[in-house]
Design a protein around this motif. Structure first.
Motif, PDB file in Angstrom:
ATOM      1  N   ARG A  95       0.831  -1.191   0.000  1.00 47.34           N
ATOM      2  CA  ARG A  95       0.000   0.000   0.000  1.00 47.34           C
ATOM      3  C   ARG A  95       0.871   1.248   0.000  1.00 47.34           C
ATOM      4  O   ARG A  95       1.910   1.282   0.664  1.00 47.34           O
ATOM      5  CB  ARG A  95      -0.879   0.032   1.250  1.00 47.34           C
ATOM      6  N   MET A 137       0.792   5.797   0.005  1.00 51.08           N
ATOM      7  CA  MET A 137       0.033   6.825   0.700  1.00 51.08           C
ATOM      8  C   MET A 137      -1.146   7.341  -0.136  1.00 51.08           C
ATOM      9  O   MET A 137      -1.867   8.216   0.296  1.00 51.08           O
ATOM     10  CB  MET A 137       0.957   7.963   1.123  1.00 51.08           C
ATOM     11  N   ALA A 179      -5.381   3.141  -0.316  1.00 48.87           N
ATOM     12  CA  ALA A 179      -4.255   3.871   0.260  1.00 48.87           C
ATOM     13  C   ALA A 179      -3.920   3.329   1.645  1.00 48.87           C
ATOM     14  O   ALA A 179      -4.775   2.794   2.352  1.00 48.87           O
ATOM     15  CB  ALA A 179      -4.592   5.353   0.346  1.00 48.87           C
ATOM     16  N   LEU A 180      -2.670   3.491   2.008  1.00 44.87           N
ATOM     17  CA  LEU A 180      -2.209   3.133   3.342  1.00 44.87           C
ATOM     18  C   LEU A 180      -2.975   3.982   4.351  1.00 44.87           C
ATOM     19  O   LEU A 180      -3.163   5.171   4.136  1.00 44.87           O
ATOM     20  CB  LEU A 180      -0.720   3.472   3.400  1.00 44.87           C
ATOM     21  N   ARG A 181      -3.466   3.379   5.432  1.00 40.87           N
ATOM     22  CA  ARG A 181      -4.259   4.156   6.376  1.00 40.87           C
ATOM     23  C   ARG A 181      -3.476   4.438   7.647  1.00 40.87           C
ATOM     24  O   ARG A 181      -3.658   5.457   8.276  1.00 40.87           O
ATOM     25  CB  ARG A 181      -5.534   3.390   6.719  1.00 40.87           C
ATOM     26  N   LYS A 182      -2.647   3.476   8.055  1.00 41.02           N
ATOM     27  CA  LYS A 182      -1.969   3.691   9.324  1.00 41.02           C
ATOM     28  C   LYS A 182      -0.591   3.062   9.246  1.00 41.02           C
ATOM     29  O   LYS A 182      -0.448   1.898   8.874  1.00 41.02           O
ATOM     30  CB  LYS A 182      -2.766   3.037  10.451  1.00 41.02           C
ATOM     31  N   ASP A 183       0.409   3.826   9.545  1.00 47.77           N
ATOM     32  CA  ASP A 183       1.779   3.319   9.500  1.00 47.77           C
ATOM     33  C   ASP A 183       2.617   4.176  10.442  1.00 47.77           C
ATOM     34  O   ASP A 183       3.252   5.138  10.045  1.00 47.77           O
ATOM     35  CB  ASP A 183       2.315   3.418   8.060  1.00 47.77           C
TER      36      ASP A 183
END
Lengths: 599, 385
Positions: free
Chosen positions: A524, A526, A547-551
């Protein structure tokens, strides 16, 4: 120089894992050819890859001196041949250099597809064949069943078959006696002009090109000036010798003998396998019948992961090609992958072996693009063009029709998996040619498009049959079909390295499968990423990678700063191994994995 | 111009490496032993404090933090001895913050008065959950009732109390967590450290997870929503997030942790403790020997417990400044970033700014709320190779 009547030249044919290399080891060891302390497993497989994978790639030769029970001394020359279908060509030429074969069959398994393919080559070469039933030390061994099979399926007499255990050494003496008494001595004329068959050649960093020869007529001596009849080149012989299995110099090689020569030849390409070697003066008028050259059937791009290593890759490929004339290469530029090489191989195993050797012996990390076969494009102006790379597909309006290579596949499979195998072949656009029984087991012959086989057919076959099927194939020519180029777009950017030729009827399915696979393989980002498959301008499948949600790391205090910084450096290094397409990073394994089909 | 560390402050971290039992999620340097020679440890920790004080003379110490392990297994005498050594080595700030991590059990609550008497003025309680079954799953030895009593005693004893909670646990729904967090916030504490459960390799959970025996952990989308819920509820309760996992009433932020996030200097003392010291303009990273016995022996026999002491390059110093600093609401000073590594390429901010993940106000660079939850990716983008 040994008298013809006391020479026996032979090869061993077997399916993979039936114990060919172990039997060869045992023959070498029991005759004292190699001291016990020098003995290692699979003695003749000199490459690491051969030992690791348990396969023989290059033909290897060994001369065994054997004192038979009748008290006479014999010279036995073994040419060990590759068992894998990719190297069938090497098998056929090795067969032409000897007069007999041991047919090794695992007595716990029975006849397999490669047994058939290789034994037919031995029969074609007019060999005397001695069946050897191996692994009799195992409880599942069933010698009488295997003997029946050999007679029914192959149609040769199995009454003289020798039961052995290459592992324990049981039956080895009987095998040696059978070689002496059942295989024919070679024929030849010592006084005739020299005719030596060029069986194989390879590059040795110290000696230059080493040429493996089988003398048919005449005598070859050191310092002789010889002519390679097809090439028309003349060389002075530096060295002659035999393999025991290390190189042992001899004064001369006479009729029936197998040995090597070196003559300050720089490249393997300067020697043509199947050529006839004769003396420059008073040579033979007519060469021996030659061999067909082997031609690459599978192509793919090899690119360095680190583009700074391109020159190193060129160097590695050139060195490997020195020793392997069946491997072809030319420079290729890809919008996405930068500079690399388009390489041609005899088959997928050959591809994997070359790739592994580059990565291992030259320490270069590679991106391998989707393997492709060679298509024949018939243009509207009547011209025929070969297409080695889907990315080079010309505008369709100029193409009249496209032909693709087809193979004849022979598959032996236990009854319970027959349905799955037929379905697999059907799914891969196969046409059934035969369905018969080899003993109690179905033998299936299919006409299949090579492009449906190159990638993962063998893996799928193994998986649907739990490893019980055996498979072999041969090329049977080209045929027209409805083929199109499918492009893959990631975040609206075409990824040339993922484009492929597909059959129109299967395009949607392949496209969907590719998009789904890529969705799993691309991490994933951003932002969300559309992944599409398209034919021309028409999108036929689409997935969206959200999209990336939490990292974010939950805990980060004084003790974590160092670790966090090192992790970041590692992450950056990992990112360098990915390829950027627009704003998207694609991991290199995606290029291979995306193409593996699940059906 | 002041040395750059001074903008982050100066503190002392003391690591107590012992626990009564090892929690399955914990990857900190903690060890379970039958008996600890408190006297020997007090002496060794004090000696290390004195050693570091000698190389940082004249500094004012703004914070002391006892972390672990379980520092509430220290006797009050041990705590007092270390504090005395610090007082002797440096000048303590008038408002020095002295924090001790404690387990919220009744045994430990009984020691709170003693710690207070020794000088501890802030306590951080490892409550972790307010649900008994979950406490057991997390390997904790206390229950909710004991935790509530310990919180009460702590509030009476110390001026400032923080609790730790772990969320995004197995099977935890958004509603479950919201209810639990609501209970926690209604305790009216001034500081909450709220961590999403992270499965670390080398822990019991890490092992179980690798074998597929830790099912029903939240996926990325749920863990995002849990994070969002947490931010909203804490803000509404008057304790907004000032760092990724830390929430406080205004003015009650942890001064000690700010030293880490603002790349100040801190002395690290004890097994596996990390330190950062700027000496003669050079930034040095120190790390203690991790094994407690080896550390103790080294302090006694060789006069120090360091396993590494290395100089950080300008780039490493700058990278730490960015990756620690962007965790906070305050963000980082871009001039300070530039001063830390004047010869390195600048941060690549444009794309992240355009995506609304970072913002620049004056010379302050901050991650937006959207950027903070993606901070690892954001940092990877903005730090040049």
């Amino acid at each position: 120089m040994t008298d013809l009547s006391h020479i026996r030249n032979f090869s061993i044919v077997a399916h993979i894992d039936h114990g060919k290399s172990t039997l060869a080891d045992r023959l070498i060891q029991s005759t004292g050819t190699v001291q016990d302390r020098e003995m290692k497993e699979q003695l003749l497989d000199s490459m690491d890859i051969e030992r690791e994978r348990g396969i023989t790639i290059k033909a290897q030769t060994v001369r065994i001196d054997y004192v038979a029970l009748n008290g006479e001394k014999y010279v036995l020359n073994l040419i060990d041949t590759p068992g894998h279908v990719d190297f069938a060509y090497e098998v056929s030429r090795s067969m032409r250099a000897v007069e007999g074969s041991l047919l090794v069959v695992d007595s716990t398994q029975g006849v397999e597809a490669q047994t058939l393919a290789n034994v037919y080559q031995a029969i074609d070469a007019d060999h005397e064949i001695v069946p050897v039933f191996n692994k009799i030390d195992l409880p599942a061994s069933d010698v009488s069943r295997v003997a029946e099979q050999v007679e029914d399926v192959i149609g040769i007499d199995a009454s003289g078959a020798i039961p052995v255990s290459a592992k324990t050494g049981q039956g080895i003496r009987e095998v040696l006696e059978a070689i002496v008494h059942h295989l024919p001595a070679p024929q030849g004329d010592r006084d005739a002009p020299l005719k030596a068959m060029l069986v194989d050649s390879w590059y040795d960093p110290y000696l230059g090109v080493v040429v493996l020869v089988r003398i048919k007529d005449g005598v070859l001596k050191k310092n002789d000036r010889v002519r390679f009849m097809q090439n028309g080149t003349v060389h002075q012989v530096d060295r002659i010798g035999v393999f025991k299995p290390g190189m042992l110099p001899v004064d001369e090689l006479g009729p029936g003998e197998i040995g090597f020569l070196t003559a300050s030849i720089k490249q393997v390409r300067d020697t043509r396998v199947g050529d006839t070697i004769t003396h420059e003066k008073k040579g033979a008028d007519k060469p021996l019948p030659g061999f067909k050259p082997s031609i690459p059937v599978v192509f793919c791009g090899l690119f360095p992961v680190d583009s700074a290593e391109f020159e190193d890759l060129r160097d590695a490929i050139e060195k490997l090609a020195l020793n392997d004339a069946s491997f072809s290469y030319e420079m290729e530029t890809s919008a996405a992958l930068g500079f690399g090489f388009r390489c041609g191989f005899l088959g997928l195993l050959h591809l994997e072996v070359i790739r592994d050797r580059i990565e291992r012996e030259y320490d270069i990390e590679l991106i391998t693009t989707a393997p492709s076969v060679v298509y024949h494009l018939y243009m509207r102006d009547g011209e025929m063009r070969e297409l080695h790379n889907p990315a080079d597909m010309p505008d369709l309006t100029h193409v009249d029709h496209i032909e693709e290579p087809r193979i004849k596949a022979t598959i032996l499979v236990p009854d319970e998996f027959l349905g799955d195998v037929l379905k697999l072949c059907q799914d891969r656009r196969g046409i059934q040619l035969e369905l018969t029984y080899a003993g109690s087991r179905p033998l299936v012959v299919y006409d299949l498009p090579l492009n449906e086989v190159v990638f993962d057919f063998y893996d799928r076959l193994k998986s649907v049959t739990k490893g019980y099927a055996s498979f072999d194939y041969q090329m049977i020519g080209y045929r027209e079909d409805n083929l199109v180029k499918m492009s893959i777009l990631v975040n609206d950017e075409p990824v040339d390295a993922l484009s492929m030729m597909v059959h129109r009827d299967r395009a949607e399915m392949r496209g969907r499968a590719m998009c789904e696979k890529l969705k799993d393989l691309i991490p994933r980002h951003m932002f969300k990423i559309p992944i599409q498959a398209a034919i021309g301008g028409k999108v036929i499948a689409r997935e969206t990678l959200s999209a990336l949600r939490k990292d974010v790391t939950a805990k980060c205090y004084g003790g974590d700063a160092t670790r966090k910084r090192k992790l970041l450096d590692k992450q950056k290094a990992g990112k360098k191994k990915m390829r950027q397409f627009g704003k998207v990073d694609i991991p290199q394994e995606a290029f291979i994995s995306a193409l593996k089909m699940d059906s | 111009m002041p040395e750059t560390w001074q903008e982050g402050g100066f503190g002392l971290y003391v690591h107590w490496p012992f626990c009564q039992s090892k929690c399955p999620y914990c990857d900190f340097n903690s060890h379970v032993v039958e008996r600890v020679d408190q006297r020997a440890w007090a002496d060794a920790l004090s000696a290390e404090v004195a050693r570091h004080a000698a190389e940082t003379p004249g500094r004012v110490l703004g914070s002391i933090y006892f972390g672990g392990g379980t520092p509430s297994l220290m006797t009050e005498h041990t705590v007092a001895a270390v504090l005395a050594a610090a007082d002797q080595g440096w000048t303590l700030a008038n408002d020095v913050e002295i924090t001790l991590e404690a387990n919220p059990s009744s045994v430990e609550a009984d020691r709170f008065a003693g710690y207070r008497a020794a000088g501890v003025n802030r306590v951080s309680l490892g409550v972790q959950a307010l649900r008994d079954p979950d406490l057991r799953k997390l390997g904790r030895l206390h229950d909710t009732a004991a935790a509530r009593r310990a919180i009460e005693v702590a509030q009476e004893t110390f001026g400032r109390v923080s609790i730790d909670l772990i969320y995004a646990r197995q099977d935890q729904s958004e509603e479950d967590w919201a209810a639990e967090l609501d209970e926690a916030l209604s305790l009216g504490l001034d500081h909450y450290a709220l961590y999403q459960l992270t499965i670390e390799p080398g822990t019991a959970f890490g092992d179980r997870f690798a074998r597929g025996r830790l099912p029903d952990l939240p996926d990325e989308d749920r863990s995002f929503r849990l994070w969002e819920t947490t931010q909203e509820m804490c803000s509404a309760a008057g304790a907004p997030g000032y760092e990724i996992s830390n929430h406080a009433r205004p003015g009650q932020e942890s001064r000690h942790n700010r030293i880490y996030w603002a790349s100040g200097d801190w002395v690290g003392v004890g097994p596996g403790a990390h330190g950062r010291l700027t000496l003669d303009g050079t930034r040095i990273a120190t790390e203690g020997i991790r094994a407690p016995g080896a550390w103790l022996a080294s302090v006694r026999e060789r006069g120090h417990g360091d396993s590494t002491r290395e100089t950080l390059s300008a780039r490493e110093t700058r990278d730490e400044l960015v990756l620690m600093g962007l965790r906070t609401r305050d963000g980082i000073d871009l001039d300070r970033v530039a001063r830390a590594a004047p010869d390195e390429p600048e941060l690549a901010l444009d794309a992240m700014k355009a995506a609304g993940l970072v913002e620049i106000e004056g010379r302050t660079l901050r991650a937006t709320e959207a950027g903070r939850v993606l901070l690892n990716s954001v940092i990877a983008e903005i730090l040049p190779d």
